[in-house]
Motif scaffolding. Structure first.
Motif, PDB file in Angstrom:
ATOM      1  N   THR A 299      10.988 -28.453  15.302  1.00  0.00           N
ATOM      2  CA  THR A 299      11.341 -28.854  16.673  1.00  0.00           C
ATOM      3  C   THR A 299      10.206 -29.645  17.306  1.00  0.00           C
ATOM      4  O   THR A 299      10.432 -30.667  17.965  1.00  0.00           O
ATOM      5  N   GLN A 300       8.978 -29.190  17.114  1.00  0.00           N
ATOM      6  CA  GLN A 300       7.822 -29.899  17.667  1.00  0.00           C
ATOM      7  C   GLN A 300       7.649 -31.267  17.018  1.00  0.00           C
ATOM      8  O   GLN A 300       7.335 -32.247  17.708  1.00  0.00           O
ATOM      9  N   ARG A 301       7.887 -31.341  15.722  1.00  0.00           N
ATOM     10  CA  ARG A 301       7.765 -32.624  15.027  1.00  0.00           C
ATOM     11  C   ARG A 301       8.833 -33.604  15.509  1.00  0.00           C
ATOM     12  O   ARG A 301       8.601 -34.809  15.589  1.00  0.00           O
ATOM     13  N   LYS A 302       9.984 -33.090  15.853  1.00  0.00           N
ATOM     14  CA  LYS A 302      11.058 -33.938  16.376  1.00  0.00           C
ATOM     15  C   LYS A 302      10.645 -34.577  17.704  1.00  0.00           C
ATOM     16  O   LYS A 302      10.947 -35.744  17.972  1.00  0.00           O
ATOM     17  N   VAL A 303       9.923 -33.815  18.531  1.00  0.00           N
ATOM     18  CA  VAL A 303       9.421 -34.378  19.793  1.00  0.00           C
ATOM     19  C   VAL A 303       8.415 -35.484  19.503  1.00  0.00           C
ATOM     20  O   VAL A 303       8.429 -36.539  20.134  1.00  0.00           O
ATOM     21  N   ARG A 304       7.536 -35.252  18.529  1.00  0.00           N
ATOM     22  CA  ARG A 304       6.566 -36.297  18.169  1.00  0.00           C
ATOM     23  C   ARG A 304       7.276 -37.535  17.638  1.00  0.00           C
ATOM     24  O   ARG A 304       6.940 -38.661  17.994  1.00  0.00           O
ATOM     25  N   ASN A 305       8.282 -37.332  16.790  1.00  0.00           N
ATOM     26  CA  ASN A 305       9.001 -38.472  16.228  1.00  0.00           C
ATOM     27  C   ASN A 305       9.771 -39.260  17.280  1.00  0.00           C
ATOM     28  O   ASN A 305      10.082 -40.440  17.075  1.00  0.00           O
ATOM     29  N   SER A 306      10.062 -38.620  18.415  1.00  0.00           N
ATOM     30  CA  SER A 306      10.784 -39.330  19.479  1.00  0.00           C
ATOM     31  C   SER A 306       9.962 -40.475  20.049  1.00  0.00           C
ATOM     32  O   SER A 306      10.509 -41.402  20.650  1.00  0.00           O
TER      33      SER A 306
ATOM     34  N   THR B 288       8.157 -45.625  22.680  1.00  0.00           N
ATOM     35  CA  THR B 288       6.736 -45.366  22.517  1.00  0.00           C
ATOM     36  C   THR B 288       6.041 -44.969  23.820  1.00  0.00           C
ATOM     37  O   THR B 288       5.258 -44.025  23.852  1.00  0.00           O
ATOM     38  N   ILE B 289       6.299 -45.659  24.905  1.00  0.00           N
ATOM     39  CA  ILE B 289       5.553 -45.432  26.146  1.00  0.00           C
ATOM     40  C   ILE B 289       5.972 -44.129  26.822  1.00  0.00           C
ATOM     41  O   ILE B 289       5.165 -43.237  27.075  1.00  0.00           O
ATOM     42  N   GLN B 290       7.260 -43.999  27.120  1.00  0.00           N
ATOM     43  CA  GLN B 290       7.730 -42.831  27.853  1.00  0.00           C
ATOM     44  C   GLN B 290       7.522 -41.544  27.056  1.00  0.00           C
ATOM     45  O   GLN B 290       7.011 -40.554  27.588  1.00  0.00           O
ATOM     46  N   ASN B 291       7.896 -41.541  25.804  1.00  0.00           N
ATOM     47  CA  ASN B 291       7.840 -40.321  25.019  1.00  0.00           C
ATOM     48  C   ASN B 291       6.427 -39.964  24.563  1.00  0.00           C
ATOM     49  O   ASN B 291       6.156 -38.817  24.218  1.00  0.00           O
ATOM     50  N   TYR B 292       5.510 -40.925  24.554  1.00  0.00           N
ATOM     51  CA  TYR B 292       4.110 -40.627  24.240  1.00  0.00           C
ATOM     52  C   TYR B 292       3.539 -39.686  25.296  1.00  0.00           C
ATOM     53  O   TYR B 292       2.839 -38.715  24.983  1.00  0.00           O
ATOM     54  N   GLU B 293       3.835 -39.957  26.549  1.00  0.00           N
ATOM     55  CA  GLU B 293       3.369 -39.092  27.633  1.00  0.00           C
ATOM     56  C   GLU B 293       4.095 -37.748  27.590  1.00  0.00           C
ATOM     57  O   GLU B 293       3.485 -36.692  27.818  1.00  0.00           O
ATOM     58  N   HIS B 294       5.371 -37.768  27.281  1.00  0.00           N
ATOM     59  CA  HIS B 294       6.133 -36.523  27.176  1.00  0.00           C
ATOM     60  C   HIS B 294       5.586 -35.649  26.062  1.00  0.00           C
ATOM     61  O   HIS B 294       5.501 -34.410  26.201  1.00  0.00           O
TER      62      HIS B 294
ATOM     63  N   THR C 243      -1.431 -43.472  13.976  1.00  0.00           N
ATOM     64  CA  THR C 243      -1.670 -43.513  15.415  1.00  0.00           C
ATOM     65  C   THR C 243      -0.600 -44.315  16.160  1.00  0.00           C
ATOM     66  O   THR C 243      -0.077 -45.309  15.666  1.00  0.00           O
ATOM     67  N   PHE C 244      -0.310 -43.864  17.374  1.00  0.00           N
ATOM     68  CA  PHE C 244       0.518 -44.626  18.310  1.00  0.00           C
ATOM     69  C   PHE C 244      -0.356 -45.412  19.289  1.00  0.00           C
ATOM     70  O   PHE C 244       0.100 -46.353  19.919  1.00  0.00           O
ATOM     71  N   GLN C 245      -1.612 -44.987  19.398  1.00  0.00           N
ATOM     72  CA  GLN C 245      -2.552 -45.609  20.331  1.00  0.00           C
ATOM     73  C   GLN C 245      -3.944 -45.545  19.717  1.00  0.00           C
ATOM     74  O   GLN C 245      -4.344 -44.518  19.163  1.00  0.00           O
ATOM     75  N   LYS C 246      -4.686 -46.642  19.800  1.00  0.00           N
ATOM     76  CA  LYS C 246      -6.029 -46.663  19.238  1.00  0.00           C
ATOM     77  C   LYS C 246      -6.924 -45.642  19.941  1.00  0.00           C
ATOM     78  O   LYS C 246      -6.920 -45.533  21.165  1.00  0.00           O
ATOM     79  N   ASN C 247      -7.692 -44.898  19.139  1.00  0.00           N
ATOM     80  CA  ASN C 247      -8.676 -43.948  19.657  1.00  0.00           C
ATOM     81  C   ASN C 247      -8.077 -42.913  20.606  1.00  0.00           C
ATOM     82  O   ASN C 247      -8.747 -42.432  21.519  1.00  0.00           O
ATOM     83  N   GLY C 248      -6.820 -42.533  20.351  1.00  0.00           N
ATOM     84  CA  GLY C 248      -6.171 -41.553  21.218  1.00  0.00           C
ATOM     85  C   GLY C 248      -6.893 -40.219  21.270  1.00  0.00           C
ATOM     86  O   GLY C 248      -6.908 -39.544  22.305  1.00  0.00           O
TER      87      GLY C 248
END
Length: 442
Positions: free
Chosen positions: A132-139, A144-150, A210-215
């Motif tokens: 379930t947690q991995r599914k949130v990450r895959n979202s 990319t923008i909205q779900n990265y913060e979520h 990564t979805f964002q450099k140096n996250g």
């Protein structure tokens, strides 16, 4: 009664043997050496990295310089499937089967047969998430923008409610448990390597998904999650001598502030591990893909017993190995690596080396062996149409060709269908002492 006594004594003898064997397998640091804790015998860890088992690196998925067809981070590979209409559930099933097929006991048995005494396991932190947690990450892949913060908010909630990495049946723990079983059967050691850290430990997209450099350095939650992961790993495996090293953060690179930025997190991870585990060695990796130790020298760390320092050696001109880098804390050149080891009386280990022609590979290993420095060949197998610098290559269709070949790919990655790179194997293994792997074979 006599039979009962015999069974008890037999069981006790087996337990005593296994306990003694386990005790004799522990490795530790002694000055600038890695040694067997019981015998004090010097141990050179000669390893193979299991690249792409847990974390796909884009350049390994398609041979040659195929612009636009080989993804960088793993999530872009998943996006190819999503964009072609493959459901999230089917993509998840594909990756489960990938992990099941890519490395099995047959692969570990084969690596052991070549003379290696250890395995470096490059881990992606997301296999320690629940489905379930991995599914949130895959979202994030879908928005990319909205779900990265979520996803960051979700991590905070899971962390605050102790819902991260606490279930015993998580995929990551299953993979480690299998590897322990397979390696133990071959008297081999394991290096647990956090290859893809939460948020990403630099700008290199291949190595950290990564979805964002140096996250990792931009968002505190990712550091908190990294700490929690090593907390749970060190609790679970604190009494497992088959695991030689915790490689706590692979290849930080292009980190703003360099060692000064990296140091607080490494110190935090060391402290967390040492609360649970006083035995296992801990490997430090510096900025610049694990090679630069400005502000990361041994004396800068508290609780620094059992530290090992790392270098990654790729495409270094053999002549440069004899010329000191002007920065003594830049240690990928052999002369600097030795000088750093001797100055600080600390073990060093080449956590990655390879990806070169056979002549270079051979001379590199000869030099490391002469100087009592362990090493890890990168990588075990990857896709190609011909021999390459891995120990084996995977032929046929490639993952980047999309959904039509997903089932074929899963078949081709099996051990029985991979092709040994015989010239590479010869170059890499010919200087391994025969019959003396110094593995856990007491």
């Amino acid at each position: 009664m006599k039979n009962t006594t015999k069974r008890f004594l037999c069981g006790f003898a087996i337990f005593s043997f296994l306990f003694t064997q386990a005790q004799n397998c522990w490795l530790t640091t002694k000055g600038k050496n890695i040694v067997n804790a019981s015998t004090q015998k010097n141990v050179i860890l000669r390893a193979v990295g299991l690249g792409s088992w847990d974390l796909q690196e884009g350049y390994m998925l398609h041979p040659g310089n195929c612009k636009g067809c080989a993804p960088g981070p793993q999530w872009t590979m998943k996006k190819i499937y999503y964009d072609q209409g493959v459901s999230e559930e089917k993509v998840a099933a594909f990756y489960q089967k990938w992990r099941d097929n890519f490395i099995t006991k047959k692969d570990i048995d084969y690596i052991a047969s070549l003379g290696f005494n250890s395995i470096r396991f490059p881990m992606h932190y997301d296999v320690f998430l629940t489905k379930t947690q991995r599914k949130v990450r895959n979202s994030i892949i879908l928005d990319t923008i909205q779900n990265y913060e979520h996803y960051q908010d979700s991590l905070k909630t899971w962390l605050n409610h102790n819902k991260l990495f606490t279930k015993a049946n998580l995929e990551g723990f299953k993979m480690i448990d299998n590897l322990v079983k397979w390696c133990k059967a071959n008297h081999m050691y394991i290096i647990l390597d956090l290859h893809a850290a939460p948020g990403g430990q630099g700008t290199d997209k291949n190595i950290a998904d990564t979805f964002q450099k140096n996250g990792l350095w931009k968002h505190q939650i990712f550091q908190d999650v990294t700490d929690k992961l090593w907390d749970e790993i060190s609790k679970k495996y604190n009494n497992e001598p088959t695991i030689a090293l915790y490689d706590i953060l692979n290849e930080p690179n292009n980190v703003p502030g360099g060692g000064k930025t990296i140091h607080p997190l490494l110190q935090r991870l060391i402290n967390t591990i040492r609360k649970n585990d006083s035995k296992h060695m801990i490997m430090i990796e510096g900025n610049g893909w694990g090679n630069n130790y400005n502000n990361l020298e041994p004396f800068t760390f508290k609780n620094n017993k059992g530290l090992v320092y790392n270098a990654h050696r790729y495409w270094i001109d053999p002549m440069d190995d004899e010329i000191l880098d002007k920065n003594p804390n830049q240690i990928n050149r052999l002369v600097n690596l030795i000088a750093f080891r001797d100055k600080y009386n600390v073990p060093v280990w080449v956590g990655e080396t390879g990806e070169n022609n056979n002549e270079w590979l051979s001379q590199n290993i000869q030099k490391l062996e002469r100087n009592n420095i362990g090493w890890c060949h990168w990588t075990y197998k990857r896709f190609d149409t011909k021999e390459n610098a891995a120990l084996m290559h995977i032929t046929g269709t490639f993952p980047s060709e999309g959904k039509e070949v997903m089932n074929e790919v899963l078949e081709h990655i099996k051990f029985k269908n991979c092709v040994p790179n015989l010239n590479t194997i010869k170059a890499v293994t010919k200087d391994i002492p025969k019959g003396d792997t110094t593995g856990c074979n007491n």
